[in-house]
Structure formats: C-alpha cells, structure tokens
Design a protein around this motif. Structure first.
Motif, PDB file in Angstrom:
ATOM      1  N   ASP A  69       2.757   1.707  -7.507  1.00  0.00           N
ATOM      2  CA  ASP A  69       2.315   2.995  -6.959  1.00  0.00           C
ATOM      3  C   ASP A  69       1.570   2.814  -5.634  1.00  0.00           C
ATOM      4  N   ASP A  89      -0.001  -0.215 -11.125  1.00  0.00           N
ATOM      5  CA  ASP A  89      -0.755   0.147  -9.919  1.00  0.00           C
ATOM      6  C   ASP A  89      -0.041  -0.359  -8.669  1.00  0.00           C
ATOM      7  N   HIS A  90       0.391  -1.632  -8.706  1.00  0.00           N
ATOM      8  CA  HIS A  90       1.096  -2.199  -7.545  1.00  0.00           C
ATOM      9  C   HIS A  90       2.273  -1.312  -7.135  1.00  0.00           C
ATOM     10  N   HIS A 116       0.806  -1.229   0.000  1.00  0.00           N
ATOM     11  CA  HIS A 116       0.000   0.000   0.000  1.00  0.00           C
ATOM     12  C   HIS A 116       0.839   1.279   0.000  1.00  0.00           C
ATOM     13  N   TYR A 132      -6.088  -3.706  -7.492  1.00  0.00           N
ATOM     14  CA  TYR A 132      -7.249  -3.612  -8.384  1.00  0.00           C
ATOM     15  C   TYR A 132      -8.522  -3.243  -7.617  1.00  0.00           C
ATOM     16  N   GLY A 136      -1.039   0.624  -5.169  1.00  0.00           N
ATOM     17  CA  GLY A 136      -2.451   0.351  -5.391  1.00  0.00           C
ATOM     18  C   GLY A 136      -2.740  -1.101  -5.687  1.00  0.00           C
ATOM     19  N   ASP A 186      -8.899  -0.912  -5.706  1.00  0.00           N
ATOM     20  CA  ASP A 186      -9.018   0.549  -5.719  1.00  0.00           C
ATOM     21  C   ASP A 186      -9.833   1.052  -6.908  1.00  0.00           C
ATOM     22  N   HIS A 187     -10.000   0.214  -7.932  1.00  0.00           N
ATOM     23  CA  HIS A 187     -10.760   0.606  -9.122  1.00  0.00           C
ATOM     24  C   HIS A 187     -12.219   0.187  -9.033  1.00  0.00           C
TER      25      HIS A 187
END
Length: 184
Positions: free
Chosen positions: A152, A149-150, A25, A156, A154, A158-159
């Motif tokens: 950064d 995303d990972h 995270h 999935y 994040g 989060d979407h």
C-alpha cells in the motif's frame, strides 16, 4: 510424483530498494498476468529474501510495483509459515496491539518498537489464481501486516510517533546506505 523445488532455488537475487526510493512509497498495482513472469518474480523474491536473511518481502522492495509478497516466518510458538500471496488484502486484525521490535530489509540494520495487532488475516490468490486465506498470530501476524503495508506504499516507520519516530528517522539519515535507493 511431482517434486516441489525449494522456494527461491531457481531465482536470482535482485537489488533491494531502500528508504527514499519512490517505488516504496506508492501503492502497488493488482496482478493481472498469471504467467511464467509471475512465477519467476516469486522465485526471485524468495531468493532475495533468503539472501538478505529476511522473513518476508514485498515485490516493490525489489522495484516491482505489483501486489505480491513472499514469507518464511515463524510465529510466537516457533511454527514456520512459508508461502506467497498475490493481490493480498489485509481483511482482519484483532487481538491486543503490542509494541514489538520491527525491522525492514529496505532499512537495513535498523529496528524500532512498532505497534501491531496480535492477529491478522490476509486474503489473496496463489500463482495459479486460486483463492487463499492466511491467518497469523504473534510475530507472523506482524509480518503479514508489515508486507501488506509495503504493497500500500507504507513502511513500519509510518506507525511510529513522537520520540520513537524521530529517533528512527535520525538513525535512517545516519545509516551507511542513506541517500542510496538500491542495495545489492
């Protein structure tokens, strides 16, 4: 003639970090040391990804907070894409936003319809610091966006919004691995 080894064949399988682990995270650090440790990390990442039957893996998923990911992923035409990217940046997304099934090795056994662009471009460098640019469509574009995303910080999840997000979070809370931060 130099023979390239099979990715991951000289790597060791490392424990997978699971939902809730702080390393998943937080944004990852840029790679600055392009020595043997980086090459071994990439080998270990391939070995771990293959052992988990994944199509992509970010370094923070094995507890290393560096901007690196590996992939062995087909696109929608079943063309295989195989490689790694160091210090990747998602530089372009285009095409239709499609909701498709998406899972994650850090949330084993779970999947949810996740909106992603149908085209993606990632730029970064290789193990030896040479610039690279990877373009993907369909499922491979989904993979590129997912791995960026990972790095950064994040996931999935989060979407996801609304009922889809609530269902995914409930499923994660009930999963056999819930409450653990590493598997392997």
């Amino acid at each position: 003639m130099r023979h390239r080894s099979v990715p991951g064949s000289s790597g060791r399988v490392r424990p997978m970090r699971l939902l809730g682990d702080p390393v998943l995270h937080a944004p990852c650090e840029e790679v600055t040391d392009f020595g043997p440790a980086l090459a071994q990390l990439v080998e270990d990442m391939f070995a771990t990804m293959y052992a988990a039957r994944g199509v992509g893996l970010a370094a923070n998923q094995i507890g290393v907070a560096q901007r690196v990911f590996v992939y062995d992923c087909p696109d929608d035409e079943d063309v295989r894409h195989l490689g790694h990217v160091v210090n990747p940046r998602l530089v372009a997304v285009d095409g239709e936003v499609l909701r498709g099934p998406e899972g994650c090795l850090s949330l084993p056994g779970l999947e949810s319809g996740t909106p992603r662009h149908d085209e993606a471009v990632v730029e970064g460098v290789t193990l030896d610091g040479k610039p690279c640019r990877i373009s993907g469509t369909g499922f491979f574009a989904r993979c590129l966006q997912h791995e960026c995303d990972h790095l950064d910080g994040g996931l999935y999840l989060d979407h996801l919004t609304g009922l889809r997000r609530r269902r995914a979070l409930r499923a994660a809370a009930r999963a056999p691995w819930a409450g653990r931060t590493a598997a392997g």
